[in-house]
Write a protein that holds these residues in place. Structure first.
Motif, PDB file in Angstrom:
ATOM      1  N   PHE A 249       0.809  -1.218   0.000  1.00 43.15           N
ATOM      2  CA  PHE A 249       0.000   0.000   0.000  1.00 43.15           C
ATOM      3  C   PHE A 249       0.840   1.265   0.000  1.00 43.15           C
ATOM      4  O   PHE A 249       0.630   2.170  -0.798  1.00 43.15           O
ATOM      5  N   PHE A 250       1.811   1.315   0.895  1.00 36.77           N
ATOM      6  CA  PHE A 250       2.547   2.564   1.056  1.00 36.77           C
ATOM      7  C   PHE A 250       3.573   2.789  -0.044  1.00 36.77           C
ATOM      8  O   PHE A 250       3.869   3.935  -0.391  1.00 36.77           O
ATOM      9  N   ILE A 251       4.117   1.715  -0.620  1.00 43.29           N
ATOM     10  CA  ILE A 251       5.084   1.873  -1.701  1.00 43.29           C
ATOM     11  C   ILE A 251       4.387   2.023  -3.045  1.00 43.29           C
ATOM     12  O   ILE A 251       4.740   2.897  -3.856  1.00 43.29           O
ATOM     13  N   CYS A 252       3.382   1.189  -3.284  1.00 41.15           N
ATOM     14  CA  CYS A 252       2.767   1.137  -4.612  1.00 41.15           C
ATOM     15  C   CYS A 252       1.638   2.147  -4.790  1.00 41.15           C
ATOM     16  O   CYS A 252       1.565   2.796  -5.838  1.00 41.15           O
ATOM     17  N   PHE A 253       0.766   2.278  -3.810  1.00 40.77           N
ATOM     18  CA  PHE A 253      -0.484   2.971  -4.057  1.00 40.77           C
ATOM     19  C   PHE A 253      -0.592   4.367  -3.443  1.00 40.77           C
ATOM     20  O   PHE A 253      -1.276   5.224  -3.988  1.00 40.77           O
ATOM     21  N   VAL A 254       0.036   4.596  -2.312  1.00 47.19           N
ATOM     22  CA  VAL A 254      -0.105   5.907  -1.659  1.00 47.19           C
ATOM     23  C   VAL A 254       0.435   7.046  -2.524  1.00 47.19           C
ATOM     24  O   VAL A 254      -0.233   8.079  -2.676  1.00 47.19           O
ATOM     25  N   PRO A 255       1.636   6.930  -3.125  1.00 45.66           N
ATOM     26  CA  PRO A 255       2.123   8.059  -3.950  1.00 45.66           C
ATOM     27  C   PRO A 255       1.188   8.411  -5.094  1.00 45.66           C
ATOM     28  O   PRO A 255       0.951   9.604  -5.361  1.00 45.66           O
ATOM     29  N   TYR A 256       0.640   7.390  -5.757  1.00 44.22           N
ATOM     30  CA  TYR A 256      -0.247   7.683  -6.881  1.00 44.22           C
ATOM     31  C   TYR A 256      -1.507   8.395  -6.421  1.00 44.22           C
ATOM     32  O   TYR A 256      -1.949   9.376  -7.041  1.00 44.22           O
ATOM     33  N   LEU A 289       2.417   6.135 -11.092  1.00 42.68           N
ATOM     34  CA  LEU A 289       1.670   5.066 -11.752  1.00 42.68           C
ATOM     35  C   LEU A 289       2.545   3.839 -11.959  1.00 42.68           C
ATOM     36  O   LEU A 289       2.070   2.708 -11.876  1.00 42.68           O
ATOM     37  N   PHE A 290       3.821   4.073 -12.235  1.00 41.33           N
ATOM     38  CA  PHE A 290       4.742   2.941 -12.332  1.00 41.33           C
ATOM     39  C   PHE A 290       4.853   2.211 -10.996  1.00 41.33           C
ATOM     40  O   PHE A 290       4.863   0.977 -10.950  1.00 41.33           O
ATOM     41  N   LEU A 291       4.927   2.975  -9.899  1.00 38.26           N
ATOM     42  CA  LEU A 291       4.959   2.338  -8.585  1.00 38.26           C
ATOM     43  C   LEU A 291       3.697   1.520  -8.344  1.00 38.26           C
ATOM     44  O   LEU A 291       3.752   0.428  -7.766  1.00 38.26           O
ATOM     45  N   ALA A 292       2.547   2.039  -8.796  1.00 39.03           N
ATOM     46  CA  ALA A 292       1.298   1.286  -8.652  1.00 39.03           C
ATOM     47  C   ALA A 292       1.345  -0.002  -9.458  1.00 39.03           C
ATOM     48  O   ALA A 292       0.848  -1.046  -9.018  1.00 39.03           O
ATOM     49  N   GLY A 293       1.966   0.051 -10.655  1.00 42.36           N
ATOM     50  CA  GLY A 293       2.081  -1.152 -11.468  1.00 42.36           C
ATOM     51  C   GLY A 293       3.011  -2.190 -10.879  1.00 42.36           C
ATOM     52  O   GLY A 293       2.910  -3.380 -11.205  1.00 42.36           O
ATOM     53  N   MET A 294       3.915  -1.765  -9.995  1.00 44.05           N
ATOM     54  CA  MET A 294       4.839  -2.705  -9.362  1.00 44.05           C
ATOM     55  C   MET A 294       4.139  -3.710  -8.465  1.00 44.05           C
ATOM     56  O   MET A 294       4.737  -4.724  -8.078  1.00 44.05           O
ATOM     57  N   ASN A 295       2.873  -3.472  -8.139  1.00 43.54           N
ATOM     58  CA  ASN A 295       2.172  -4.418  -7.269  1.00 43.54           C
ATOM     59  C   ASN A 295       2.031  -5.790  -7.904  1.00 43.54           C
ATOM     60  O   ASN A 295       1.855  -6.774  -7.194  1.00 43.54           O
ATOM     61  N   VAL A 296       2.136  -5.892  -9.240  1.00 38.36           N
ATOM     62  CA  VAL A 296       2.058  -7.201  -9.885  1.00 38.36           C
ATOM     63  C   VAL A 296       3.254  -8.069  -9.516  1.00 38.36           C
ATOM     64  O   VAL A 296       3.187  -9.305  -9.610  1.00 38.36           O
ATOM     65  N   CYS A 297       4.361  -7.445  -9.097  1.00 38.85           N
ATOM     66  CA  CYS A 297       5.524  -8.197  -8.634  1.00 38.85           C
ATOM     67  C   CYS A 297       5.495  -8.435  -7.123  1.00 38.85           C
ATOM     68  O   CYS A 297       6.073  -9.412  -6.640  1.00 38.85           O
TER      69      CYS A 297
END
Length: 336
Positions: A249-256, A289-297
């Motif tokens: 949540f905090f790495i992938c989604f909060v910044p976006y 948005l790239f950080l949000a896409g990292m959630n697939v990994c």
């Protein structure tokens, strides 16, 4: 302003190789996760939610090649139409599906560990707590989880589908800069409204996740200290699961989500925001948005840490593969 005004070294040279790495790694991890999960019976709410997360991640991965082609400058009328109408919508749709299922997992874990634990039911008000527990058991049933999954996919589809429909064909607007320029007046209003709905869902889910796992960590450590056992391993495993969820949540989604609302407003109110402000909001949005896409990994890490069935199946298949490789090597050496 033409379509090249938003391009930069960051979007043209930095993001493409990063997306390639995430796409290849995420595809490999999620194909393995799907191969394991769909051999596992969905006999619990947790497994149902995790299976739906795998599907959401695979859908998000499908949109990556189109986004990558745009970054690399492969412009065409048909590619832009596919991106603006379908794959961009698919990316956001699958992202919020995954976010909501992480929230459901958090609530399911909270109900099981905190609300339905023996230490929380043996109190003076045990009769009242027993009646509440019987209702809470419903949330853990696989049938309830499947119904909740259907409602989640259906609700987010209804929010996302108009963003595909309310988009003009490119032939009607050749001087476009971003996808917002291709939407009808109603489409722009719907895009802004659906953005606010999705952002609200995220922040509510973040509060649920934070509350649930804080309560779980406190309950686990308190319970096992009370039993006076060596609980270092148990607490460490619990903390790993908690940290993995919160990290996503905090790495992938909060910044976006911190920059989505101002970016959406800059798209709609072009007369208020300057060109320079819109440019930098776009760069920040693309990076987040790239950080949000990292959630697939990162999601497969959640599967491994939270689902014992998934972890045992993966380790068992890896051990079988290693034994098969060892036998093949031994046979080859014996034939020399």
């Amino acid at each position: 302003m033409n379509s090249t005004d938003y391009n930069s070294v960051f979007t043209k040279q930095v993001l493409p190789p990063l997306y390639i790495v995430v796409f290849v790694l995420g595809l490999c991890l999620n194909v393995v996760a799907a191969w394991i999960f769909f051999r596992v019976p969905a006999d619990s709410a947790l497994v149902v939610y995790l299976k739906n997360m795998v599907v959401a991640d695979l859908l998000m991965l499908f949109s990556f090649p189109f986004r990558l082609a745009s970054y690399l400058g492969f412009k065409s009328q048909y590619l832009d139409a596919i991106m603006c109408r379908y794959t961009a919508v698919l990316f956001y749709f699958s992202m919020y599906v995954g976010i909501l299922f992480i929230g459901f997992i958090s609530l399911e874990r909270y109900v099981k560990i905190v609300c339905l634990s023996p230490s929380s039911s043996t109190t003076p008000s045990s009769r009242r707590r027993f009646s509440a527990a019987s209702a809470l058991h419903l949330f853990q049933s696989a049938t309830f989880a499947r119904a909740l999954a259907v409602l989640t996919w259906g609700f987010l589809f209804l929010c996302s589908a108009p963003n595909c429909i309310l988009t003009n064909s490119l032939s009607k607007n050749q001087n476009y800069t971003i996808c917002m320029d291709l939407k009808t007046v109603l489409g722009k209003e719907w895009h802004q409204a659906s953005s606010h709905v999705c952002v609200t869902l995220f922040w509510v889910t973040l509060l649920i996740v934070t509350f649930s796992y804080t309560s779980i960590a406190r309950q686990v450590c308190k319970t096992y200290r009370r039993m006076r056992r060596d609980t270092s391993d148990i607490c460490r495993k619990s903390n790993r699961s908690i940290i993995s969820i919160l990290a996503v949540f905090f790495i992938c989604f909060v910044p976006y989500h911190a920059c989505r609302v101002p970016f959406t407003l800059s798209q709609k109110n072009t007369s208020i925001f300057s060109r320079e402000t819109s440019f930098w909001l776009f760069q920040i949005k693309e990076g987040s948005l790239f950080l949000a896409g990292m959630n697939v990994c990162l999601d497969p890490v959640i599967y491994f840490l939270m689902c014992g069935t998934f972890r045992k199946s993966l380790l068992r298949k890896l051990s079988r593969r290693e034994r098969r490789r060892s036998l093949t090597t031994a046979q080859s050496l014996s034939n020399i």
